[in-house]
Design a protein around this motif. Structure first.
Motif, PDB file in Angstrom:
ATOM      1  N   VAL A 164      17.788   9.762  62.001  1.00  0.00           N
ATOM      2  CA  VAL A 164      17.558   8.791  60.929  1.00  0.00           C
ATOM      3  C   VAL A 164      16.622   7.808  60.999  1.00  0.00           C
ATOM      4  CG1 VAL A 164      18.932   6.932  59.742  1.00  0.00           C
ATOM      5  CG2 VAL A 164      20.316   8.984  60.689  1.00  0.00           C
ATOM      6  N   ILE A 165      15.497   8.126  60.140  1.00  0.00           N
ATOM      7  CA  ILE A 165      14.271   7.442  60.091  1.00  0.00           C
ATOM      8  C   ILE A 165      14.489   6.169  58.830  1.00  0.00           C
ATOM      9  CG2 ILE A 165      11.917   7.287  60.144  1.00  0.00           C
ATOM     10  CD1 ILE A 165      12.017  10.165  61.255  1.00  0.00           C
ATOM     11  N   PRO A 166      14.307   5.067  59.103  1.00  0.00           N
ATOM     12  CA  PRO A 166      14.452   4.086  57.894  1.00  0.00           C
ATOM     13  C   PRO A 166      13.238   4.207  57.011  1.00  0.00           C
ATOM     14  CG  PRO A 166      14.746   2.867  60.109  1.00  0.00           C
ATOM     15  CD  PRO A 166      14.619   4.380  60.315  1.00  0.00           C
ATOM     16  N   ALA A 167      13.492   4.204  55.655  1.00  0.00           N
ATOM     17  CA  ALA A 167      12.594   4.460  54.705  1.00  0.00           C
ATOM     18  C   ALA A 167      11.119   3.766  54.958  1.00  0.00           C
ATOM     19  CB  ALA A 167      13.120   3.930  53.377  1.00  0.00           C
ATOM     20  N   GLN A 168      11.123   2.583  55.375  1.00  0.00           N
ATOM     21  CA  GLN A 168       9.831   2.002  55.713  1.00  0.00           C
ATOM     22  C   GLN A 168       9.038   2.551  56.791  1.00  0.00           C
ATOM     23  OE1 GLN A 168       8.591  -0.640  57.979  1.00  0.00           O
ATOM     24  NE2 GLN A 168      10.085  -0.853  59.479  1.00  0.00           N
ATOM     25  N   VAL A 169       9.825   3.087  57.931  1.00  0.00           N
ATOM     26  CA  VAL A 169       9.166   3.764  59.010  1.00  0.00           C
ATOM     27  C   VAL A 169       8.721   4.977  58.474  1.00  0.00           C
ATOM     28  CG1 VAL A 169       9.569   4.704  61.326  1.00  0.00           C
ATOM     29  CG2 VAL A 169      10.656   2.620  60.695  1.00  0.00           C
ATOM     30  N   ARG A 170       9.504   5.842  57.701  1.00  0.00           N
ATOM     31  CA  ARG A 170       9.104   7.081  57.246  1.00  0.00           C
ATOM     32  C   ARG A 170       7.851   6.851  56.098  1.00  0.00           C
ATOM     33  NH1 ARG A 170      10.983  12.550  56.054  1.00  0.00           N
ATOM     34  NH2 ARG A 170       9.202  13.340  54.782  1.00  0.00           N
ATOM     35  N   ALA A 171       7.818   5.752  55.285  1.00  0.00           N
ATOM     36  CA  ALA A 171       6.818   5.739  54.602  1.00  0.00           C
ATOM     37  C   ALA A 171       5.572   5.429  55.473  1.00  0.00           C
ATOM     38  CB  ALA A 171       7.019   4.487  53.699  1.00  0.00           C
ATOM     39  N   TYR A 172       5.560   4.614  56.728  1.00  0.00           N
ATOM     40  CA  TYR A 172       4.504   4.530  57.250  1.00  0.00           C
ATOM     41  C   TYR A 172       3.946   5.748  57.937  1.00  0.00           C
ATOM     42  CZ  TYR A 172       1.912   3.253  61.577  1.00  0.00           C
ATOM     43  OH  TYR A 172       0.868   2.913  62.452  1.00  0.00           O
ATOM     44  N   ILE A 173       4.831   6.661  58.555  1.00  0.00           N
ATOM     45  CA  ILE A 173       4.595   7.958  59.173  1.00  0.00           C
ATOM     46  C   ILE A 173       3.661   8.671  58.201  1.00  0.00           C
ATOM     47  CG2 ILE A 173       5.423  10.032  60.147  1.00  0.00           C
ATOM     48  CD1 ILE A 173       7.806   8.191  61.243  1.00  0.00           C
ATOM     49  N   ASP A 174       4.302   8.743  56.821  1.00  0.00           N
ATOM     50  CA  ASP A 174       3.733   9.668  55.962  1.00  0.00           C
ATOM     51  C   ASP A 174       2.263   9.190  55.313  1.00  0.00           C
ATOM     52  OD1 ASP A 174       5.924  11.512  55.950  1.00  0.00           O
ATOM     53  OD2 ASP A 174       6.855  10.379  54.078  1.00  0.00           O
ATOM     54  N   SER A 175       2.288   8.058  55.118  1.00  0.00           N
ATOM     55  CA  SER A 175       0.911   7.313  54.933  1.00  0.00           C
ATOM     56  C   SER A 175      -0.118   7.496  55.917  1.00  0.00           C
ATOM     57  CB  SER A 175       1.086   5.916  54.527  1.00  0.00           C
ATOM     58  OG  SER A 175       1.436   4.953  55.594  1.00  0.00           O
ATOM     59  N   VAL A 176       0.020   7.310  57.026  1.00  0.00           N
ATOM     60  CA  VAL A 176      -0.824   7.393  58.057  1.00  0.00           C
ATOM     61  C   VAL A 176      -1.117   8.853  58.374  1.00  0.00           C
ATOM     62  CG1 VAL A 176      -1.619   7.070  60.821  1.00  0.00           C
ATOM     63  CG2 VAL A 176      -0.250   5.340  59.419  1.00  0.00           C
ATOM     64  N   ALA A 177      -0.249   9.812  58.238  1.00  0.00           N
ATOM     65  CA  ALA A 177      -0.492  11.350  58.507  1.00  0.00           C
ATOM     66  C   ALA A 177      -1.387  11.767  57.346  1.00  0.00           C
ATOM     67  CB  ALA A 177       0.903  11.993  58.194  1.00  0.00           C
ATOM     68  N   ALA A 178      -1.229  11.383  56.259  1.00  0.00           N
ATOM     69  CA  ALA A 178      -2.048  11.656  55.023  1.00  0.00           C
ATOM     70  C   ALA A 178      -3.422  11.011  55.121  1.00  0.00           C
ATOM     71  CB  ALA A 178      -1.608  11.256  53.421  1.00  0.00           C
ATOM     72  N   LEU A 179      -3.469   9.800  55.658  1.00  0.00           N
ATOM     73  CA  LEU A 179      -4.958   9.251  55.781  1.00  0.00           C
ATOM     74  C   LEU A 179      -5.586   9.828  56.896  1.00  0.00           C
ATOM     75  CD1 LEU A 179      -6.849   6.669  54.761  1.00  0.00           C
ATOM     76  CD2 LEU A 179      -5.562   5.493  56.545  1.00  0.00           C
ATOM     77  N   THR A 180      -5.195  10.456  57.879  1.00  0.00           N
ATOM     78  CA  THR A 180      -5.636  10.797  59.093  1.00  0.00           C
ATOM     79  C   THR A 180      -5.730  12.463  59.185  1.00  0.00           C
ATOM     80  OG1 THR A 180      -3.578  10.643  60.425  1.00  0.00           O
ATOM     81  CG2 THR A 180      -5.247   8.980  60.597  1.00  0.00           C
ATOM     82  N   SER A 181      -5.130  13.109  57.846  1.00  0.00           N
ATOM     83  CA  SER A 181      -4.947  14.525  58.142  1.00  0.00           C
ATOM     84  C   SER A 181      -4.435  15.118  59.343  1.00  0.00           C
ATOM     85  CB  SER A 181      -6.451  15.251  57.998  1.00  0.00           C
ATOM     86  OG  SER A 181      -7.144  14.798  56.725  1.00  0.00           O
ATOM     87  N   THR A 182      -3.328  14.406  59.627  1.00  0.00           N
ATOM     88  CA  THR A 182      -2.655  15.030  60.916  1.00  0.00           C
ATOM     89  C   THR A 182      -0.958  15.548  60.218  1.00  0.00           C
ATOM     90  OG1 THR A 182      -1.903  12.597  61.355  1.00  0.00           O
ATOM     91  CG2 THR A 182      -3.674  13.381  62.803  1.00  0.00           C
ATOM     92  N   HIS A 183      -0.574  16.288  61.021  1.00  0.00           N
ATOM     93  CA  HIS A 183       0.756  16.509  60.658  1.00  0.00           C
ATOM     94  C   HIS A 183       1.982  16.037  61.351  1.00  0.00           C
ATOM     95  CE1 HIS A 183       1.531  19.429  64.199  1.00  0.00           C
ATOM     96  NE2 HIS A 183       0.229  19.500  64.080  1.00  0.00           N
ATOM     97  N   THR A 184       3.175  16.131  60.559  1.00  0.00           N
ATOM     98  CA  THR A 184       4.220  15.721  61.182  1.00  0.00           C
ATOM     99  C   THR A 184       5.014  17.026  61.456  1.00  0.00           C
ATOM    100  OG1 THR A 184       5.433  15.682  58.949  1.00  0.00           O
ATOM    101  CG2 THR A 184       4.366  13.747  60.069  1.00  0.00           C
ATOM    102  N   TYR A 185       6.555  17.175  61.993  1.00  0.00           N
ATOM    103  CA  TYR A 185       7.040  17.849  62.471  1.00  0.00           C
ATOM    104  C   TYR A 185       8.216  18.407  61.978  1.00  0.00           C
ATOM    105  CZ  TYR A 185       4.119  17.950  66.561  1.00  0.00           C
ATOM    106  OH  TYR A 185       2.940  18.021  67.584  1.00  0.00           O
ATOM    107  N   PHE A 186       8.393  17.640  60.608  1.00  0.00           N
ATOM    108  CA  PHE A 186       9.699  17.727  59.739  1.00  0.00           C
ATOM    109  C   PHE A 186       9.899  18.967  59.535  1.00  0.00           C
ATOM    110  CE2 PHE A 186       8.408  13.177  58.587  1.00  0.00           C
ATOM    111  CZ  PHE A 186       9.694  12.814  59.063  1.00  0.00           C
ATOM    112  N   ASP A 187       9.047  19.934  59.302  1.00  0.00           N
ATOM    113  CA  ASP A 187       9.305  21.523  58.877  1.00  0.00           C
ATOM    114  C   ASP A 187       9.685  22.185  59.925  1.00  0.00           C
ATOM    115  OD1 ASP A 187       6.849  21.244  60.110  1.00  0.00           O
ATOM    116  OD2 ASP A 187       6.003  22.766  58.974  1.00  0.00           O
ATOM    117  N   ARG A 188       9.849  21.732  61.152  1.00  0.00           N
ATOM    118  CA  ARG A 188      10.190  22.623  62.307  1.00  0.00           C
ATOM    119  C   ARG A 188      11.039  21.806  63.505  1.00  0.00           C
ATOM    120  NH1 ARG A 188       4.485  23.797  65.156  1.00  0.00           N
ATOM    121  NH2 ARG A 188       3.389  23.244  62.976  1.00  0.00           N
ATOM    122  N   ALA A 189      11.672  20.733  62.809  1.00  0.00           N
ATOM    123  CA  ALA A 189      12.472  19.763  63.911  1.00  0.00           C
ATOM    124  C   ALA A 189      13.735  20.759  64.200  1.00  0.00           C
ATOM    125  CB  ALA A 189      13.001  18.639  62.981  1.00  0.00           C
ATOM    126  N   ILE A 190      13.868  20.418  65.512  1.00  0.00           N
ATOM    127  CA  ILE A 190      15.224  20.969  66.037  1.00  0.00           C
ATOM    128  C   ILE A 190      16.191  19.948  67.031  1.00  0.00           C
ATOM    129  CG2 ILE A 190      14.180  23.192  66.286  1.00  0.00           C
ATOM    130  CD1 ILE A 190      13.779  22.785  69.051  1.00  0.00           C
TER     131      ILE A 190
END
Length: 217
Positions: free
Chosen positions: A191-217
């Motif tokens: 459970v990731i709070p909305a403001q933390v998720r927004a932070y992660i998504d915005s920095v990922a987009a800005l830095t062309s880095t990827h998250t692991y949501f699509d392969r999380a286990i």
């Protein structure tokens, strides 16, 4: 110029995000986790990230590499000076064992390039199991307990400045904060709070880095 790194390594993410954000031309080289020789040949130590210049010289230490990339990169993409976020980092650090117990077993299970061989996975597991003082199988069984600790920590975080709210400017605070939060995305149903998720998504987009949501286990 080459950037030697592991996909999962928070210190490597520091260098990767700045290299991308600053638009520094480079080749990413993902070393196998048990490849000690390449590291020693480049900088005399088993350490990543490593930045190798076109003349063959190389340097280690993530924040030194961040500084060099900032100097080499586009002047049109400034890196905002850091502020005092030690209390915030300490807040996250209080659940460091829970973070490690969740992430270490998942690091070798989600198809990352540094763990492409069994020997690389074994090398990592032996060393990291000693750090968390339990086998990976036990750490995975304890997932509910560790998730609860981390979810409580995330819920208590102060407001995080999403990059979009800073006119798309990356900050040195992000270099310290984003890598660990990004790696938590490999934990399924955390459970990731909305403001933390927004932070992660915005920095990922800005830095062309990827998250692991699509392969999380």
């Amino acid at each position: 110029m080459k950037l030697y790194l592991y996909d999962h390594c928070p210190f490597c993410v520091r260098a990767d995000m700045v290299a991308n954000y600053k638009q520094v031309a480079h080749e990413k080289v993902y070393l196998l986790n048990d490849d000690e020789k390449s590291c020693f040949d480049l900088i005399g130590a088993k350490m990543v990230p490593i930045l190798q210049f076109d003349d063959g010289k190389a340097m280690g230490e993530s924040l030194d590499i961040v500084q060099k990339l900032d100097e080499l990169g586009s002047r049109n993409r400034p890196l905002q000076p850091g502020t005092d976020i030690q209390a915030l980092l300490a807040q996250i650090g209080e659940v460091g064992l829970a973070v490690s117990c969740l992430l270490f077993p998942r690091n070798i299970a989600i198809g990352l390039p540094e763990f492409a061989t069994q020997s690389a996975r074994d090398y990592f597991e032996v060393r990291k199991a000693a750090i968390i003082k339990r086998p990976f199988a036990q750490a995975l069984k304890e997932t509910p307990t560790h998730k609860a600790a981390i979810e409580n920590m995330l819920a208590a975080l102060p407001p995080l400045p999403a990059a979009a709210g800073r006119d798309g400017v990356l900050g040195r605070d992000d270099v310290l904060l984003y890598p660990t939060l990004r790696n938590l995305t490999m934990v399924k149903d955390l459970v990731i709070p909305a403001q933390v998720r927004a932070y992660i998504d915005s920095v990922a987009a800005l830095t062309s880095t990827h998250t692991y949501f699509d392969r999380a286990i």
